[in-house]
Design a protein around this motif. Structure first.
Motif, PDB file in Angstrom:
ATOM      1  N   GLN A 104      28.770  10.263  53.510  1.00 26.05           N
ATOM      2  CA  GLN A 104      27.522  11.009  53.347  1.00 26.05           C
ATOM      3  C   GLN A 104      27.723  12.232  52.459  1.00 26.05           C
ATOM      4  O   GLN A 104      26.853  12.579  51.649  1.00 26.05           O
ATOM      5  CB  GLN A 104      26.977  11.432  54.713  1.00 26.05           C
ATOM      6  CG  GLN A 104      25.589  12.058  54.653  1.00 26.05           C
ATOM      7  CD  GLN A 104      24.529  11.082  54.163  1.00 26.05           C
ATOM      8  OE1 GLN A 104      24.475   9.940  54.622  1.00 26.05           O
ATOM      9  NE2 GLN A 104      23.674  11.527  53.248  1.00 26.05           N
ATOM     10  N   TRP A 144      26.597   1.233  52.670  1.00 25.30           N
ATOM     11  CA  TRP A 144      27.116   2.270  51.783  1.00 25.30           C
ATOM     12  C   TRP A 144      27.340   1.810  50.349  1.00 25.30           C
ATOM     13  O   TRP A 144      27.422   2.647  49.441  1.00 25.30           O
ATOM     14  CB  TRP A 144      28.416   2.835  52.354  1.00 25.30           C
ATOM     15  CG  TRP A 144      28.207   3.555  53.644  1.00 25.30           C
ATOM     16  CD1 TRP A 144      28.466   3.088  54.899  1.00 25.30           C
ATOM     17  CD2 TRP A 144      27.668   4.869  53.818  1.00 25.30           C
ATOM     18  NE1 TRP A 144      28.133   4.019  55.845  1.00 25.30           N
ATOM     19  CE2 TRP A 144      27.641   5.135  55.209  1.00 25.30           C
ATOM     20  CE3 TRP A 144      27.199   5.843  52.935  1.00 25.30           C
ATOM     21  CZ2 TRP A 144      27.166   6.329  55.730  1.00 25.30           C
ATOM     22  CZ3 TRP A 144      26.734   7.039  53.461  1.00 25.30           C
ATOM     23  CH2 TRP A 144      26.718   7.271  54.835  1.00 25.30           C
ATOM     24  N   TYR A 148      32.130   8.103  58.006  1.00 27.44           N
ATOM     25  CA  TYR A 148      30.710   8.224  57.673  1.00 27.44           C
ATOM     26  C   TYR A 148      30.389   9.624  57.161  1.00 27.44           C
ATOM     27  O   TYR A 148      29.524   9.787  56.295  1.00 27.44           O
ATOM     28  CB  TYR A 148      29.847   7.866  58.884  1.00 27.44           C
ATOM     29  CG  TYR A 148      29.556   6.376  58.996  1.00 27.44           C
ATOM     30  CD1 TYR A 148      30.431   5.438  58.431  1.00 27.44           C
ATOM     31  CD2 TYR A 148      28.437   5.903  59.649  1.00 27.44           C
ATOM     32  CE1 TYR A 148      30.176   4.088  58.521  1.00 27.44           C
ATOM     33  CE2 TYR A 148      28.172   4.539  59.746  1.00 27.44           C
ATOM     34  CZ  TYR A 148      29.044   3.633  59.177  1.00 27.44           C
ATOM     35  OH  TYR A 148      28.787   2.291  59.255  1.00 27.44           O
ATOM     36  N   GLY A 198      21.772  14.963  56.804  1.00 25.86           N
ATOM     37  CA  GLY A 198      22.547  15.152  55.589  1.00 25.86           C
ATOM     38  C   GLY A 198      23.546  16.297  55.708  1.00 25.86           C
ATOM     39  O   GLY A 198      23.701  16.905  56.771  1.00 25.86           O
ATOM     40  N   LEU A 256      24.251  11.914  59.499  1.00 20.54           N
ATOM     41  CA  LEU A 256      23.373  10.763  59.392  1.00 20.54           C
ATOM     42  C   LEU A 256      21.945  11.077  59.817  1.00 20.54           C
ATOM     43  O   LEU A 256      21.055  10.251  59.638  1.00 20.54           O
ATOM     44  CB  LEU A 256      23.931   9.592  60.214  1.00 20.54           C
ATOM     45  CG  LEU A 256      25.337   9.114  59.813  1.00 20.54           C
ATOM     46  CD1 LEU A 256      25.686   7.824  60.542  1.00 20.54           C
ATOM     47  CD2 LEU A 256      25.437   8.914  58.307  1.00 20.54           C
TER      48      LEU A 256
END
Length: 348
Positions: A162, A32, A158, A326, A323
């Motif tokens: 994202q 990241w 996460y 999107g 993941l």
């Protein structure tokens, strides 16, 4: 702002680790925030390769690296004796040591002594800043998007990362706000909300996402779950203090019980939406859900598509695996909500 702040760039320390499972912190940093990670350091026997240049401590110092980040963890979270020579060398050369292990760096005599001489910092990201305030509940400028979960370990961090990535790609003014140890290492700043004394959780959340410009979005990493029998308190404090304008529910497909509390059924997504709004309205009456993020790692590609389609039809909101595809559809929903509140709001 009273947050833990890290000094980049980083040297990722991997010890003699051979299994990537125990190097998730280092791997997450590279995934990241690769631009902040300039090198890795393995001890003899270590085989983990994160795709960074191998560097000694001296080479890292010469390359302008400012912090050695412990990117792996031993069982029990201690600092093995075999690490100390390298860590002490780094501190003596002026590099900060950053760790999320259970052993406090300042309690390791060799490191504390070296730091007192060099001025380097020993940064334990699990320890919150001192003298955090009680929450005020006062409205702050800027906008906030919070991740909430049906349970722990369902992808809140996460999802937030994202969403930050996708929002920035689409031209939004957005920043990830970290509330957990790995998130803090990835973001370079934050507050470990689950380590804050309960009276000050909402105040810490206010500091985590302070006043900002009207077009700015704080994308806040969630903690725990409001239906969790053990960790609901931190979730509620973070929710009230964050004052989110919008939230995303995070879930793992196939999970039916609270992980580790098998006597408790997982709440439905609808129940999480209803209760999050009921609690969140205390500090932000306009709070609304803009989508669902699902960890579909247990499903095949075909099962994933069918699952997300059915869930979206049932909930009436975009449902994605962040993941895999999107979060653009959730951002579009957020934009539509903002446009309905304010006709001059941007359109995604």
């Amino acid at each position: 702002m009273k947050t833990i702040e890290l000094r980049a760039p980083y040297l990722i320390f991997l010890g003699s680790e051979r299994g990537l499972t125990y190097a998730k912190t280092g791997a997450g940093l590279v995934e990241w925030r690769r631009e902040l990670c300039k090198g890795q350091l393995n001890l003899p026997g270590g085989t983990i390769d994160l795709g960074l240049p191998q560097m000694s401590v001296a080479e890292a110092k010469a390359a302008g690296i400012r912090s050695l980040v412990i990117g792996t963890a031993t069982v029990g979270g201690s600092i093995p004796d075999e690490w100390l020579d390298v860590l002490e060398e780094a501190v003596a050369l002026g590099l900060d040591i950053v760790a999320g292990v259970h052993t406090r760096l300042s309690e390791v005599e060799r490191l504390a002594k070296a730091a007192s001489l060099s001025g380097a910092r020993l940064v334990d990201v699990r320890i919150p800043p001192a003298r955090l305030p009680v929450g005020t509940g006062k409205k702050r400028t800027g906008k906030r998007l919070l991740m909430v979960g049906t349970d722990c370990a369902v992808g809140k961090k996460y999802t937030a990362l994202q969403m930050e990535k996708d929002m920035q790609r689409l031209g939004w003014n957005a920043d990830f706000r970290a509330s957990g140890q790995t998130g803090i290492m990835i973001a370079g700043a934050g507050i470990p909300i689950d380590s804050v004394v309960s009276d000050f959780v909402s105040g810490a959340a206010e500091l985590l996402s302070p006043d900002n410009t009207e077009d700015h979005w704080d994308v806040i990493e969630g903690q725990g779950g409001i239906f969790h029998p053990g960790f609901s308190a931190v979730s509620m404090g973070l929710l009230v203090g964050s004052q989110p304008d919008a939230f995303v529910v995070c879930h793992e497909a196939g999970r039916e019980k609270i992980m580790g509390w098998e006597d408790f059924d997982l709440p439905t997504i609808e129940q999480v939406i209803e209760r999050t709004i009921a609690i969140g309205e205390l500090t932000n009456p306009s709070i609304t859900c803009v989508g669902v993020s699902v960890n579909t790692s247990r499903l095949t590609a075909g099962e994933r598509e069918a699952y997300l389609t059915e869930l979206s039809s049932r909930i009436g909101l975009p449902c994605v695996d962040p993941l895999q595809g999107g979060t653009d559809s959730i951002i579009a929903q957020l934009s539509a909500v903002e446009a309905s509140r304010n006709p001059s709001a941007r359109s995604a």
